[in-house]
Design a protein around this motif. Structure first.
Motif, PDB file in Angstrom:
ATOM      1  N   LYS A  94       0.831  -1.205   0.000  1.00 60.18           N
ATOM      2  CA  LYS A  94       0.000   0.000   0.000  1.00 60.18           C
ATOM      3  C   LYS A  94       0.867   1.257   0.000  1.00 60.18           C
ATOM      4  CE  LYS A  94      -3.885   0.428   2.096  1.00 60.18           C
ATOM      5  NZ  LYS A  94      -4.912   0.553   3.157  1.00 60.18           N
ATOM      6  N   ALA A  95       1.948   1.225   0.755  1.00 59.64           N
ATOM      7  CA  ALA A  95       2.872   2.363   0.776  1.00 59.64           C
ATOM      8  C   ALA A  95       3.546   2.524  -0.588  1.00 59.64           C
ATOM      9  CB  ALA A  95       3.918   2.169   1.876  1.00 59.64           C
ATOM     10  N   GLU A  96       3.869   1.409  -1.223  1.00 59.68           N
ATOM     11  CA  GLU A  96       4.479   1.450  -2.555  1.00 59.68           C
ATOM     12  C   GLU A  96       3.529   2.075  -3.574  1.00 59.68           C
ATOM     13  OE1 GLU A  96       7.382  -2.497  -2.177  1.00 59.68           O
ATOM     14  OE2 GLU A  96       5.402  -2.665  -3.109  1.00 59.68           O
ATOM     15  N   GLN A  97       2.255   1.734  -3.481  1.00 61.99           N
ATOM     16  CA  GLN A  97       1.277   2.306  -4.410  1.00 61.99           C
ATOM     17  C   GLN A  97       1.198   3.828  -4.266  1.00 61.99           C
ATOM     18  OE1 GLN A  97      -2.144  -0.202  -3.265  1.00 61.99           O
ATOM     19  NE2 GLN A  97      -2.221  -0.931  -5.377  1.00 61.99           N
ATOM     20  N   LEU A  98       1.205   4.292  -3.026  1.00 64.84           N
ATOM     21  CA  LEU A  98       1.169   5.731  -2.802  1.00 64.84           C
ATOM     22  C   LEU A  98       2.423   6.405  -3.344  1.00 64.84           C
ATOM     23  CD1 LEU A  98      -0.334   6.496   0.739  1.00 64.84           C
ATOM     24  CD2 LEU A  98      -1.331   6.889  -1.500  1.00 64.84           C
ATOM     25  N   SER A  99       3.571   5.812  -3.094  1.00 57.27           N
ATOM     26  CA  SER A  99       4.825   6.420  -3.550  1.00 57.27           C
ATOM     27  C   SER A  99       4.853   6.530  -5.073  1.00 57.27           C
ATOM     28  CB  SER A  99       6.025   5.617  -3.043  1.00 57.27           C
ATOM     29  OG  SER A  99       6.091   4.341  -3.645  1.00 57.27           O
TER      30      SER A  99
END
Length: 279
Positions: A156-161
């Motif tokens: 999920k953090a990767e998607q935001l980044s």
């Protein structure tokens, strides 16, 4: 005729928005009425149609309808499109509805009011849900030295980044990797952990000297995150009460083109919270 505004949510009884906007209206000499309305899930569109057909000028939208409002708006501001959610609907002179998201600018303005610097700081955001997504663009526009997003599910953090990569580098990490990072100057809690009394697993050496910690949630007592921050030497700490008032002030400006003063309202609300705590 008095202009009509409201906040939609479910639940909504706890909402402080009517109080906040009454204070803004008195301050600025604006004649308006502001109410709160509980809307059944699945009935946002019907309720919004009825509100605007009845002469309503603007809506605030809270949980769980920010995605509904995003789809309902005829046009979106760039920050609403980035956030993927709408918390403010404004009826335009041509009758169309503009969707905006004022959460992020509310938080950034609160930090400025507190005298906190964001530019050049190493910033850590805890969580990768809608709250964090909603503040990323205004935060990145302040030109921090670096931004890291920590989340239990790294994906999920990767998607935001990736979604915000054009604004700068955002490093996604799992909580278990935070101990390998340099200490952070500003840590923002965007998880709902404070509501459940829990905390993400944070290493003892997370904070740089003189660090500031900000919780998007607020309460009469220090939140669990801010209690952790105090015990780990954070020099500055703040909860999200100022963000709540700040996002409301930005909504008020979107609707009325008038900027109210937030400090007197924050002060009054803090006093009320303290009085309830001592009761």
């Amino acid at each position: 005729m008095t202009d009509s505004y409201a906040v939609f949510g479910n639940p909504i009884a706890h909402s402080k928005s009517p109080y906040i906007h009454r204070q803004f209206a008195e301050q600025t000499g604006q004649e308006l009425a502001y109410t709160k309305q509980q809307v059944n899930e699945g009935e946002f569109e019907q309720a919004a149609d009825a509100f605007f057909a009845g002469g309503g000028k603007g809506l605030n939208v809270t949980v769980p309808f920010k995605l509904d409002a995003y789809g309902y708006a005829a046009r979106l501001t760039p920050r609403a499109r980035r956030a993927g959610a709408v918390n403010t609907l404004a009826k335009q002179p041509d009758g169309t509805l503009l969707g905006d998201n004022t959460d992020g600018i509310g938080m950034v303005n609160d930090m400025h009011n507190l005298g906190w610097e964001i530019a050049g700081k190493r910033v850590l955001l805890l969580g990768a849900g809608g709250a964090v997504r909603g503040v990323l663009q205004p935060l990145m526009e302040q030109e921090p030295a670096s931004v890291t997003i920590a989340n239990r599910t790294v994906h999920k953090a990767e998607q935001l980044s990736k979604g915000f990569a054009d604004l700068g580098v955002i490093e996604p990490v799992g909580y278990e990797n935070l101990s390998q990072k340099e200490p952070f100057d500003l840590v923002i809690n965007g998880t709902s952990a404070s509501l459940s009394g829990e905390l993400p697993p944070l290493p003892d050496d997370l904070l740089a000297e003189g660090a500031a910690c900000y919780d998007m949630m607020y309460a009469a007592e220090p939140t669990p995150f801010l209690a952790w921050a105090e015990s780990h030497g954070a020099e500055q700490r703040a909860d999200g009460l100022g963000m709540l008032v700040g996002q409301a002030a930005e909504s008020f400006y979107v609707w009325r083109q008038v900027r109210p003063e937030v400090i007197p309202v924050i002060t009054a609300m803090r006093h009320t919270l303290s009085a309830k705590k001592g009761a």
